[in-house]
Write an enzyme that holds these catalytic residues in place. Structure first.
Site, PDB file in Angstrom:
ATOM      1  N   ASP A 165      -9.212  28.099  27.518  1.00 18.29           N
ATOM      2  CA  ASP A 165      -9.454  27.513  26.361  1.00 18.29           C
ATOM      3  C   ASP A 165      -8.846  26.101  25.850  1.00 18.29           C
ATOM      4  OD1 ASP A 165      -7.336  29.294  26.201  1.00 18.29           O
ATOM      5  OD2 ASP A 165      -7.458  29.169  24.052  1.00 18.29           O
ATOM      6  N   ASP A 213      -4.173  19.665  28.673  1.00 19.22           N
ATOM      7  CA  ASP A 213      -4.010  21.232  28.039  1.00 19.22           C
ATOM      8  C   ASP A 213      -4.970  21.893  28.082  1.00 19.22           C
ATOM      9  OD1 ASP A 213      -2.559  23.217  26.714  1.00 19.22           O
ATOM     10  OD2 ASP A 213      -2.943  22.365  24.743  1.00 19.22           O
ATOM     11  N   GLU A 254      -5.663  31.572  24.605  1.00 14.66           N
ATOM     12  CA  GLU A 254      -4.406  31.054  24.265  1.00 14.66           C
ATOM     13  C   GLU A 254      -4.102  30.169  23.223  1.00 14.66           C
ATOM     14  OE1 GLU A 254      -0.473  28.737  24.709  1.00 14.66           O
ATOM     15  OE2 GLU A 254      -2.574  28.093  24.522  1.00 14.66           O
ATOM     16  N   HIS A 284      -3.578  18.634  22.391  1.00 15.13           N
ATOM     17  CA  HIS A 284      -4.378  18.369  20.972  1.00 15.13           C
ATOM     18  C   HIS A 284      -4.262  17.209  20.409  1.00 15.13           C
ATOM     19  CE1 HIS A 284      -2.501  22.926  20.299  1.00 15.13           C
ATOM     20  NE2 HIS A 284      -2.972  22.774  21.692  1.00 15.13           N
TER      21      HIS A 284
END
Length: 436
Positions: A79, A110, A145, A409
């Site tokens: 995810d 990520d 996660e 992010h």
């Protein structure tokens, strides 16, 4: 074991790894909606000849290579977070881009790049006859996660009844080996008051004012030092021997922090005294801190004590169903963990790195100056599934993964093909080093 053959085979798979990662980037998949990404990942495992590939009820993808006695797992989550403000991206985050050295797009660092490298690391083991009766490799592509790190592994350990000898997290490590991270928890503080008409506030008991006092104490807890000159000892105290028996690991991981992240209120109207106020607190924990100690720390703040039974301090829970519809409620507590520098798993990773690449971090030209001045053995700033693997369940966990922490992010997220190749070779080599 022919290390040059392993590195060459990893290089041969660069285009295949790049294609898989580009395919995954093009499939949006925030937490609880990553099913299509996982299906594409299963297709790759099946194509490469994994010995067993299956989904568990939570939707975690489990791919096995080999049939040996010792189970060694390589974990990565599928995810991603949302893209945020699209204007901040210089390219389409779900189309991404590719040049000779980089791949851009949401999830590249990520952390789908880590899953891609692990899949091809297992394939290299099979190609070169490295699999033996000593070990089986498990590549896990896990769920949710970003929303609740570790939830996936709590299910794998407790419900799937899978307990590896150790787990390598493939989260990005900037070319280093990461042996721990601070923990975190999500705290809620509720304050009760009594409403009255806004024209006569003295008739009521304003919950917002009470919360303001409490938040001032929370800020002091984060900012203060730990000498007798302060009435509220700051979180810095856990770095000192007199306050914390785990102070040395705390100094390695860094001090804990706390801050307010959300504010809620209840009031009959905009012309009334508020009769309720609540806040969410984000607490990062270092070695020696537990969820019990962190809650008690808030309960003992002077303002919380002052308002007594009008204040409730609690921990949030998480119970969002996965993309399969399976719910697995868990507390929003993500423990601190650190694997010792002299642990057999740590030593195996360091030996693998030394044999393949020497005693300095490796990386692309754009990153190498920043990387090579940092120690090979280090720690994450952010949180990973290790909070459950080692933090809750004492299964040794350690990190080595492609990409960079500062890409997580962030807009314009990228990873580097060189990292994908290097990590695939590292993963292919490690089990033989560990089981020799």
């Amino acid at each position: 074991m022919d290390l040059e053959a392993i590195k060459k085979q990893a290089q041969n798979y660069e285009k295949d790894m790049t294609k898989l990662l580009r395919d995954l980037v093009r499939i949006p998949g925030e937490s609880a909606d990553e099913g299509k990404k996982l299906q594409r990942t299963k297709e790759e495992m099946d194509k490469l000849g994994f010995d067993q590939v299956e989904f568990d009820p939570m939707g975690n993808l489990l791919g096995y290579m080999g049939t040996g006695k010792t189970l060694i797992a390589f974990d990565g989550h599928m995810d991603t977070v949302a893209i945020g403000e699209k204007k901040n991206w210089q390219f389409d985050p779900y189309e991404g881009y590719e040049n000779d050295s980089e791949i851009g797009g949401r999830g590249t660092s990520d952390q789908e790049g880590g899953v891609v490298s692990a899949i091809y690391g297992a394939k290299i083991m099979k190609d070169l006859g490295l699999l033996s009766d000593k070990y089986t490799v498990l590549v896990t592509a896990t769920v949710q996660e970003e929303d609740c790190d570790g939830l996936c592994w709590q299910y794998i350990i407790n419900e799937d009844k899978i307990r590896p000898e150790f787990v390598v997290s493939t989260e990005p490590t900037d070319g280093g080996i990461y042996r721990g991270q601070r923990g975190r928890m999500e705290i809620r503080v509720d304050v009760r008051g009594v409403s009255s008409h806004g024209s006569a506030p003295e008739r009521g008991d304003n919950a917002i004012y009470k919360m303001a006092d409490i938040l001032n104490d929370v800020r002091a807890l984060n900012n203060n030092g730990c000498t007798e000159s302060t009435s509220i000892y700051g979180l810095e105290k856990m770095l000192h021997q007199q306050f914390n028996s785990d102070w040395q690991e705390a100094q390695f991981l860094g001090r804990g922090t706390i801050t307010a992240s959300q504010v809620f209120f209840s009031s009959p109207s905009r012309c009334a005294v508020a009769d309720g106020c609540s806040v969410s607190l984000v607490r990062r924990m270092t070695a020696g801190e537990t969820w019990e100690s962190c809650l008690e720390e808030i309960r003992q703040l002077p303002a919380v004590q002052k308002y007594g039974e009008d204040v409730e301090v609690s921990m949030y829970d998480y119970d969002v169903p996965s993309y399969t519809g399976q719910s697995y409620p868990i507390e929003c507590y993500f423990p601190t963990w650190v694997i010792p520098e002299d642990h057999e798993v740590t030593k195996a990773l360091v030996e693998t790195h030394d044999q393949l690449y020497g005693d300095k971090r490796q990386g692309p030209d754009s990153q190498i100056k920043m990387r090579e001045v940092r120690p090979v053995l280090d720690k994450w700033t952010f949180s990973t599934n290790g909070v459950t693997i080692m933090g809750r369940n004492d299964i040794p966990c350690i990190g080595y993964g492609p990409g960079a922490e500062d890409q997580a992010h962030a807009p314009n997220e990228i990873t580097w093909k060189e990292d994908l190749v290097r990590c695939a070779a590292f993963y292919a080599t490690l089990p033989t080093v560990y089981t020799k």
